[in-house]
Design a protein around this motif. Structure first.
Motif, PDB file in Angstrom:
ATOM      1  N   ARG A   1      25.852  40.084  43.091  1.00 51.03           N
ATOM      2  CA  ARG A   1      25.048  40.018  44.308  1.00 51.03           C
ATOM      3  C   ARG A   1      24.581  38.580  44.526  1.00 51.03           C
ATOM      4  NH1 ARG A   1      24.798  43.409  48.238  1.00 51.03           N
ATOM      5  NH2 ARG A   1      22.534  43.167  48.504  1.00 51.03           N
ATOM      6  N   VAL A   2      24.632  38.118  45.760  1.00 48.71           N
ATOM      7  CA  VAL A   2      24.186  36.773  46.100  1.00 48.71           C
ATOM      8  C   VAL A   2      23.243  36.848  47.296  1.00 48.71           C
ATOM      9  CG1 VAL A   2      26.172  35.533  45.178  1.00 48.71           C
ATOM     10  CG2 VAL A   2      26.292  36.465  47.473  1.00 48.71           C
ATOM     11  N   ASN A   3      22.273  35.952  47.321  1.00 46.58           N
ATOM     12  CA  ASN A   3      21.309  35.905  48.423  1.00 46.58           C
ATOM     13  C   ASN A   3      21.485  34.589  49.167  1.00 46.58           C
ATOM     14  OD1 ASN A   3      19.790  38.389  48.030  1.00 46.58           O
ATOM     15  ND2 ASN A   3      19.105  37.461  46.115  1.00 46.58           N
ATOM     16  N   GLY A   4      22.186  34.654  50.281  1.00 45.85           N
ATOM     17  CA  GLY A   4      22.459  33.461  51.065  1.00 45.85           C
ATOM     18  C   GLY A   4      22.458  33.766  52.548  1.00 45.85           C
ATOM     19  N   SER A   5      23.177  32.960  53.291  1.00 43.13           N
ATOM     20  CA  SER A   5      23.181  33.098  54.747  1.00 43.13           C
ATOM     21  C   SER A   5      24.564  32.828  55.312  1.00 43.13           C
ATOM     22  CB  SER A   5      22.194  32.112  55.382  1.00 43.13           C
ATOM     23  OG  SER A   5      20.879  32.366  54.969  1.00 43.13           O
ATOM     24  N   TYR A   6      24.845  33.494  56.444  1.00 46.83           N
ATOM     25  CA  TYR A   6      25.974  33.113  57.280  1.00 46.83           C
ATOM     26  C   TYR A   6      25.592  31.829  58.007  1.00 46.83           C
ATOM     27  CZ  TYR A   6      29.010  37.293  57.444  1.00 46.83           C
ATOM     28  OH  TYR A   6      29.892  38.284  57.167  1.00 46.83           O
ATOM     29  N   THR A   7      26.522  30.918  58.138  1.00 53.48           N
ATOM     30  CA  THR A   7      26.337  29.785  59.047  1.00 53.48           C
ATOM     31  C   THR A   7      27.517  29.772  59.997  1.00 53.48           C
ATOM     32  OG1 THR A   7      27.521  28.203  57.631  1.00 53.48           O
ATOM     33  CG2 THR A   7      25.134  28.449  57.287  1.00 53.48           C
ATOM     34  N   PHE A   8      27.259  29.372  61.226  1.00 52.70           N
ATOM     35  CA  PHE A   8      28.314  29.374  62.233  1.00 52.70           C
ATOM     36  C   PHE A   8      28.283  28.073  63.011  1.00 52.70           C
ATOM     37  CE2 PHE A   8      29.816  30.616  66.589  1.00 52.70           C
ATOM     38  CZ  PHE A   8      31.153  30.737  66.232  1.00 52.70           C
ATOM     39  N   ASP A   9      29.411  27.377  63.029  1.00 50.07           N
ATOM     40  CA  ASP A   9      29.554  26.136  63.788  1.00 50.07           C
ATOM     41  C   ASP A   9      30.209  26.464  65.115  1.00 50.07           C
ATOM     42  OD1 ASP A   9      30.308  23.722  64.903  1.00 50.07           O
ATOM     43  OD2 ASP A   9      30.757  22.790  62.978  1.00 50.07           O
ATOM     44  N   PRO A  10      29.458  26.487  66.232  1.00 48.06           N
ATOM     45  CA  PRO A  10      30.039  26.873  67.515  1.00 48.06           C
ATOM     46  C   PRO A  10      31.040  25.866  68.043  1.00 48.06           C
ATOM     47  CG  PRO A  10      27.801  26.081  67.826  1.00 48.06           C
ATOM     48  CD  PRO A  10      28.025  26.165  66.345  1.00 48.06           C
ATOM     49  N   ILE A  11      30.964  24.617  67.574  1.00 50.21           N
ATOM     50  CA  ILE A  11      31.918  23.603  68.037  1.00 50.21           C
ATOM     51  C   ILE A  11      33.288  23.853  67.408  1.00 50.21           C
ATOM     52  CG2 ILE A  11      32.419  21.150  68.175  1.00 50.21           C
ATOM     53  CD1 ILE A  11      29.967  22.072  69.782  1.00 50.21           C
ATOM     54  N   LYS A  12      33.274  24.063  66.079  1.00 50.33           N
ATOM     55  CA  LYS A  12      34.533  24.315  65.366  1.00 50.33           C
ATOM     56  C   LYS A  12      34.946  25.781  65.427  1.00 50.33           C
ATOM     57  CE  LYS A  12      33.718  20.610  62.005  1.00 50.33           C
ATOM     58  NZ  LYS A  12      33.562  20.297  60.562  1.00 50.33           N
ATOM     59  N   GLY A  13      34.011  26.647  65.830  1.00 52.35           N
ATOM     60  CA  GLY A  13      34.301  28.083  65.828  1.00 52.35           C
ATOM     61  C   GLY A  13      34.511  28.609  64.426  1.00 52.35           C
ATOM     62  N   LYS A  14      33.779  28.050  63.462  1.00 55.67           N
ATOM     63  CA  LYS A  14      33.997  28.370  62.052  1.00 55.67           C
ATOM     64  C   LYS A  14      32.759  29.000  61.432  1.00 55.67           C
ATOM     65  CE  LYS A  14      35.217  26.195  57.642  1.00 55.67           C
ATOM     66  NZ  LYS A  14      35.506  24.917  56.953  1.00 55.67           N
ATOM     67  N   ALA A  15      32.969  30.090  60.696  1.00 57.83           N
ATOM     68  CA  ALA A  15      31.875  30.750  59.983  1.00 57.83           C
ATOM     69  C   ALA A  15      32.084  30.597  58.483  1.00 57.83           C
ATOM     70  CB  ALA A  15      31.824  32.226  60.346  1.00 57.83           C
ATOM     71  N   GLU A  16      30.981  30.502  57.736  1.00 59.96           N
ATOM     72  CA  GLU A  16      31.068  30.467  56.287  1.00 59.96           C
ATOM     73  C   GLU A  16      29.762  30.977  55.709  1.00 59.96           C
ATOM     74  OE1 GLU A  16      31.874  26.451  55.257  1.00 59.96           O
ATOM     75  OE2 GLU A  16      29.988  25.682  56.044  1.00 59.96           O
ATOM     76  N   TYR A  17      29.771  31.194  54.401  1.00 54.89           N
ATOM     77  CA  TYR A  17      28.583  31.687  53.706  1.00 54.89           C
ATOM     78  C   TYR A  17      28.043  30.572  52.844  1.00 54.89           C
ATOM     79  CZ  TYR A  17      25.601  35.223  51.469  1.00 54.89           C
ATOM     80  OH  TYR A  17      24.530  35.966  51.042  1.00 54.89           O
ATOM     81  N   THR A  18      26.715  30.486  52.735  1.00 57.56           N
ATOM     82  CA  THR A  18      26.114  29.419  51.936  1.00 57.56           C
ATOM     83  C   THR A  18      24.919  29.940  51.163  1.00 57.56           C
ATOM     84  OG1 THR A  18      25.040  27.242  52.014  1.00 57.56           O
ATOM     85  CG2 THR A  18      24.713  28.680  53.920  1.00 57.56           C
ATOM     86  N   LEU A  19      24.729  29.397  49.970  1.00 57.81           N
ATOM     87  CA  LEU A  19      23.550  29.694  49.163  1.00 57.81           C
ATOM     88  C   LEU A  19      22.484  28.618  49.320  1.00 57.81           C
ATOM     89  CD1 LEU A  19      25.144  30.987  45.833  1.00 57.81           C
ATOM     90  CD2 LEU A  19      24.501  32.272  47.879  1.00 57.81           C
ATOM     91  N   VAL A  20      22.785  27.590  50.148  1.00 58.98           N
ATOM     92  CA  VAL A  20      21.822  26.498  50.365  1.00 58.98           C
ATOM     93  C   VAL A  20      21.615  26.293  51.865  1.00 58.98           C
ATOM     94  CG1 VAL A  20      22.147  25.299  48.175  1.00 58.98           C
ATOM     95  CG2 VAL A  20      23.761  24.893  50.032  1.00 58.98           C
ATOM     96  N   PRO A  21      21.229  27.340  52.612  1.00 57.84           N
ATOM     97  CA  PRO A  21      21.078  27.197  54.063  1.00 57.84           C
ATOM     98  C   PRO A  21      19.938  26.249  54.416  1.00 57.84           C
ATOM     99  CG  PRO A  21      20.120  29.273  53.332  1.00 57.84           C
ATOM    100  CD  PRO A  21      20.842  28.689  52.148  1.00 57.84           C
ATOM    101  N   GLY A  22      20.193  25.406  55.405  1.00 60.97           N
ATOM    102  CA  GLY A  22      19.141  24.522  55.895  1.00 60.97           C
ATOM    103  C   GLY A  22      18.860  23.316  55.032  1.00 60.97           C
ATOM    104  N   GLN A  23      19.504  23.205  53.872  1.00 58.81           N
ATOM    105  CA  GLN A  23      19.264  22.057  52.996  1.00 58.81           C
ATOM    106  C   GLN A  23      20.173  20.895  53.411  1.00 58.81           C
ATOM    107  OE1 GLN A  23      18.891  22.691  48.766  1.00 58.81           O
ATOM    108  NE2 GLN A  23      18.541  24.881  49.023  1.00 58.81           N
ATOM    109  N   GLU A  24      19.573  19.766  53.628  1.00 60.24           N
ATOM    110  CA  GLU A  24      20.331  18.606  54.078  1.00 60.24           C
ATOM    111  C   GLU A  24      21.171  18.034  52.942  1.00 60.24           C
ATOM    112  OE1 GLU A  24      19.520  14.243  56.182  1.00 60.24           O
ATOM    113  OE2 GLU A  24      17.873  15.656  55.815  1.00 60.24           O
TER     114      GLU A  24
END
Length: 413
Positions: A210-233
């Motif tokens: 089990r992992v606790n992360g977030s979907y991220t979506f780039d509307p320019i590239k039309g690309k979705a991915e999952y991340t465990l470090v959402p919002g971290q620069e």
């Protein structure tokens, strides 16, 4: 009738070529000719009749086509199964090489494209093999136009979504969230820890985790991915500016890996490596203060190479912590599973890196709680330091009776 959703769940693998072809008769000779040519060129041929696995044929087919870097489609005889495999390939946006013994068998929509023709005559076979490999190499050098894994519906950019790992490869994992409406998505090795790339995801994750992360979506590239470090620069571009090649700084050795070298903390939790082979004399132990010079910053690989200039202060004696007693806070419980695990990592005073409490050094009650998944994050456990390996920066613990609980029991008596 049950239908199977052909969501994108696999990345293409270099050198894997899928052959959509009729079966039987001369087509087996054709398959052998193509397979041998691909093998000689360092590639691997796959065909539907060679796929095995505990799932439906259509899922095996979809998985194999997704894994393919290029799909070869033999249109000879207008075979219905081949047409279906071509349709799946086009749906995924695969790179396709069309071949046929008869141009009239090629779908009319494709007759304007280059089609490789062949026969079983020796001279023709040699020409065909050469043209086929050249065409595949040409396609391999072109940018990918494939469907991304699990594109997100709607305008959302970041969505918190706990998930379960359903597949793990060396450089990525596929996860499925608890929302049945969302298809699987990729967790790349760059989206686990912003301070470094995970070199082998199979050592970090396993199917069912089990992992606790977030979907991220780039509307320019039309690309979705999952991340465990959402919002971290991403700190690496700025670090490369602050620590250019030739820059010297003072840092602390955080970890020493035998045969590799010493990792010196720079900033934001990022460590640079002083290779062991470049050190004259003993490698400084964990905890030592050193002056190091940057040799190279590799931002894409998230690696920094350092050169040791001098040691300013030696590390704390290896036995300084041994015998320390106090409360440790749980940062990661790892129960036994498939012969692995059976320990708890705890944060103790005076140490940035967690210390390890092995199952053999736990009380029966704590060991049972660990097996039952009843050890909570930040839970306090009273422990004693039994061993410190300075070279590996590793601390071992043993559990002791909680003095506060013992005092309460005495008072109650």
């Amino acid at each position: 009738m049950n239908t199977v959703a052909l969501s994108r769940t696999h990345q293409p693998e270099k050198g894997v070529i899928f052959l959509a072809s009729p079966y039987g008769g001369d087509f087996e000779k054709v398959h052998k000719i193509i397979s041998d040519a691909l093998q000689q060129a360092g590639m691997k041929s796959e065909r539907l009749d060679g796929l095995y696995g505990p799932t439906a044929i259509i899922q095996l087919l979809a998985r194999s086509i997704q894994r393919a870097e290029v799909v070869i489609v033999d249109c000879t005889d207008r075979n219905a199964n081949v047409a279906f495999e071509l349709g799946i390939s086009l749906m995924y946006g695969k790179k396709v090489v069309m071949i046929s013994q008869n141009l009239e068998d090629v779908p009319s929509d494709y007759r304007g494209h280059r089609i490789l023709t062949y026969s079983l005559l020796y001279e023709d076979v040699e020409r065909f093999k050469e043209e086929l490999i050249d065409q595949i190499h040409a396609l391999q050098s072109e940018p990918s136009t494939e469907q991304t894994l699990a594109p997100l519906p709607g305008p959302q950019h970041v969505i918190s979504a706990p998930a379960t790992v359903i597949k793990v490869e060396k450089e990525y994992a596929i996860v499925r969230t608890d929302d049945p409406e969302r298809p699987p998505v990729v967790l790349g090795n760059a989206n686990v820890d912003i301070t470094r790339l995970i070199s082998d995801m199979t050592r970090r994750f396993k199917v069912g985790d089990r992992v606790n992360g977030s979907y991220t979506f780039d509307p320019i590239k039309g690309k979705a991915e999952y991340t465990l470090v959402p919002g971290q620069e991403d700190p690496w571009p700025e670090l490369a500016k602050r620590f250019p090649a030739g820059h010297s700084f003072t840092g602390t050795v955080r970890t020493v890996v035998s045969g590799l070298g010493a990792f010196v903390e720079m900033e934001a939790g990022i460590n640079g490596l002083v290779p062991e082979r470049t050190v004259t004399g003993a490698v400084p132990a964990a905890g030592a203060q050193v002056v190091a010079t940057v040799s190279r910053v590799d931002v894409p690989a998230r690696k920094v190479s350092l050169r040791l200039e001098r040691v300013l202060a030696s590390a704390q004696p290896a036995d300084a912590l041994v015998g320390w007693r106090g409360y440790g806070h749980v940062v990661k419980p790892v129960p036994f599973q498939d012969g692995r695990g059976g320990f708890i990592l705890l944060k103790i005073d005076g140490r940035e890196r967690p210390a390890m409490l092995l199952a053999k050094d736990m009380s029966d009650d704590l060991r049972d709680d660990l097996s039952d998944g009843q050890v909570d994050l930040n839970e306090e456990i009273y422990v004693e330091v039994t061993h410190l390996d300075a070279a590996r920066d590793k601390v071992l613990l043993r559990e002791l009776p909680d003095p506060e609980e013992a005092a309460e029991q005495r008072a109650a008596a």
